[in-house]
Write a protein that holds these residues in place. Structure first.
Motif, PDB file in Angstrom:
ATOM      1  N   HIS A   1      28.194  18.835   4.334  1.00 34.06           N
ATOM      2  CA  HIS A   1      26.818  18.339   4.283  1.00 34.06           C
ATOM      3  C   HIS A   1      26.781  16.803   4.197  1.00 34.06           C
ATOM      4  CE1 HIS A   1      24.614  22.132   4.173  1.00 34.06           C
ATOM      5  NE2 HIS A   1      25.643  22.610   3.492  1.00 34.06           N
ATOM      6  N   GLU A   2      27.775  16.202   3.568  1.00 33.66           N
ATOM      7  CA  GLU A   2      27.872  14.740   3.583  1.00 33.66           C
ATOM      8  C   GLU A   2      28.041  14.234   5.017  1.00 33.66           C
ATOM      9  OE1 GLU A   2      29.630  12.514  -0.307  1.00 33.66           O
ATOM     10  OE2 GLU A   2      31.089  13.511   0.984  1.00 33.66           O
TER      11      GLU A   2
ATOM     12  N   ALA B   1      27.114  15.750   7.754  1.00 38.11           N
ATOM     13  CA  ALA B   1      25.865  15.972   8.478  1.00 38.11           C
ATOM     14  C   ALA B   1      24.846  14.880   8.160  1.00 38.11           C
ATOM     15  CB  ALA B   1      25.292  17.344   8.133  1.00 38.11           C
ATOM     16  N   GLU B   2      24.740  14.485   6.894  1.00 42.96           N
ATOM     17  CA  GLU B   2      23.801  13.423   6.527  1.00 42.96           C
ATOM     18  C   GLU B   2      24.211  12.094   7.136  1.00 42.96           C
ATOM     19  OE1 GLU B   2      20.898  13.958   5.011  1.00 42.96           O
ATOM     20  OE2 GLU B   2      21.493  16.059   5.156  1.00 42.96           O
TER      21      GLU B   2
ATOM     22  N   CYS C   1      25.775  11.780   9.938  1.00 42.69           N
ATOM     23  CA  CYS C   1      25.449  11.913  11.361  1.00 42.69           C
ATOM     24  C   CYS C   1      23.962  11.639  11.602  1.00 42.69           C
ATOM     25  CB  CYS C   1      25.822  13.308  11.841  1.00 42.69           C
ATOM     26  SG  CYS C   1      25.411  13.642  13.567  1.00 42.69           S
ATOM     27  N   ILE C   2      23.106  12.142  10.717  1.00 42.89           N
ATOM     28  CA  ILE C   2      21.661  11.920  10.842  1.00 42.89           C
ATOM     29  C   ILE C   2      21.352  10.427  10.730  1.00 42.89           C
ATOM     30  CG2 ILE C   2      19.430  12.313   9.718  1.00 42.89           C
ATOM     31  CD1 ILE C   2      20.481  15.107   8.966  1.00 42.89           C
ATOM     32  N   ARG C   3      21.993   9.756   9.777  1.00 44.69           N
ATOM     33  CA  ARG C   3      21.760   8.304   9.627  1.00 44.69           C
ATOM     34  C   ARG C   3      22.155   7.555  10.891  1.00 44.69           C
ATOM     35  NH1 ARG C   3      23.773   9.384   4.372  1.00 44.69           N
ATOM     36  NH2 ARG C   3      25.871   8.674   4.962  1.00 44.69           N
TER      37      ARG C   3
ATOM     38  N   VAL D   1      13.880  15.755  11.867  1.00 47.44           N
ATOM     39  CA  VAL D   1      15.046  16.589  11.559  1.00 47.44           C
ATOM     40  C   VAL D   1      14.559  17.974  11.137  1.00 47.44           C
ATOM     41  CG1 VAL D   1      17.077  16.894  10.095  1.00 47.44           C
ATOM     42  CG2 VAL D   1      16.408  14.592  10.836  1.00 47.44           C
TER      43      VAL D   1
ATOM     44  N   ARG E   1      15.832  21.561   9.701  1.00 46.80           N
ATOM     45  CA  ARG E   1      16.971  22.189   9.020  1.00 46.80           C
ATOM     46  C   ARG E   1      16.755  23.698   8.974  1.00 46.80           C
ATOM     47  NH1 ARG E   1      19.682  17.974   6.228  1.00 46.80           N
ATOM     48  NH2 ARG E   1      18.421  16.060   6.123  1.00 46.80           N
TER      49      ARG E   1
ATOM     50  N   VAL F   1      19.684  20.618  12.293  1.00 44.53           N
ATOM     51  CA  VAL F   1      20.868  20.851  11.455  1.00 44.53           C
ATOM     52  C   VAL F   1      20.899  22.330  11.111  1.00 44.53           C
ATOM     53  CG1 VAL F   1      22.064  20.272   9.320  1.00 44.53           C
ATOM     54  CG2 VAL F   1      20.754  18.512  10.524  1.00 44.53           C
TER      55      VAL F   1
END
Length: 312
Positions: free
Chosen positions: A14-15, A17-18, A20-22, A34, A36, A65
């Motif tokens: 999950h780190e 993924a976050e 990647c979003i940034r 986003v 989820r 996600v």
């Protein structure tokens, strides 16, 4: 675009993924939406279909996600909507490889189609220390190796639990250096106890063990109402086993009639035989009275529990 993250460290997944979003928001704008979804939910097909089938009218980039994504539904959607080559949507497929929903065939399909694939396996002790060092550095703090080792010894190796404690310690030192003294002050000891210790002591009618275990559980912060219920259940088991054994009922039949596991019956038999039926009945009634009094606010649960058990 299709991105696949697979591994056993769910918090690291999950780190990633976050992060990647940034990155995608830096590339496509801070207002990138986003969505989820959890692929184990009942309405996952409907929630997944909406962003894939109906793209934005203004052609803005969209991020989906998907957790527990190694499943036929995601692989079919990725193929049907050609997500791997899409430029207006990114599907970040996250899969904990230890989760029961993990489908190896679907994971292999996603890995083959993904433009980016990363695997996160169980971290070694050294990797956890590096992770904790980076975690604190991101918050403007330094952390000594002995402090991290002490925290892991107290909390365990679960990264989510470690992150919560490190957040707290970083806030305490205020962009300073974290030493073992700060861990000793703020991080709790991990409490481990035998969940069956109290019920085993009751089944054996070992008064010393019952009082000792009750004191330990109260000291550990166990809810008083939970302890009243556990003790009442243990006494109820004793009463049923004593009554049925007194009728000459075989052990297997006692288990069936009382609705207890045969192992529970076997370990309760000796304590039941040594228990006075009238004293057991009085103690059980006293517990019922205590339960009501505690709920009405007219009795102190801990004191009364010790009194009942000592006089039993």
């Amino acid at each position: 675009m299709l991105i696949s993250y697979v591994g056993t460290e769910s918090f690291v997944l999950h780190e990633a993924a976050e992060a990647c979003i940034r990155t995608l928001r830096e590339q496509h704008g801070a207002d990138v939406p986003v969505t989820r979804i959890d692929c184990t939910d009942a309405d996952v097909a409907e929630r997944l279909e909406q962003p894939l089938k109906y793209p934005s009218f203004f052609h803005t980039h969209h991020v989906v996600v998907a957790t527990h994504a190694a499943c036929p539904l995601i692989t079919a959607a990725a193929k049907n909507h050609r997500i791997a080559s899409a430029t207006d949507i990114t599907l970040v497929a996250i899969q904990d490889s230890e989760h029961p929903a993990y489908d190896k065939k679907s994971a292999a399909t996603l890995r083959a189609a993904a433009s980016e694939h990363r695997s996160f396996e169980v971290l070694s002790e050294e990797d956890r220390i590096h992770w904790a060092t980076r975690f604190c550095a991101d918050r403007g703090c330094e952390v000594s190796r002995p402090a991290i080792q002490l925290l892991i010894a107290r909390i365990g190796s679960d990264l989510r639990a470690l992150s919560h404690e490190l957040e707290k310690v970083c806030a305490y030192v205020q962009r300073g250096r974290i030493e073992p003294a700060a861990i000793q002050l703020l991080a709790p000891h991990r409490t481990e106890y035998d969940e069956w210790e109290l019920s085993n002591a009751l089944a054996a009618r070992n008064k010393r063990a019952i009082i000792t275990t009750l004191w330990k559980r109260l000291h550990e912060g166990a809810a008083e109402q939970l302890l009243i219920g556990s003790i009442a259940a243990g006494m109820r088991n004793l009463a049923m086993v004593k009554e049925l054994a007194g009728r000459g009922t075989p052990t297997a039949s006692i288990a069936k009639l009382a609705g207890l596991h045969p192992f529970v019956v076997s370990k309760t038999l000796r304590g039941a035989q040594a228990t006075d039926a009238d004293a057991l009945r009085r103690a059980h009634i006293a517990l019922a009275t205590l339960d009501r009094s505690v709920k009405e606010g007219t009795a102190h649960a801990a004191d009364e529990l010790f009194s009942i058990l000592l006089s039993w």
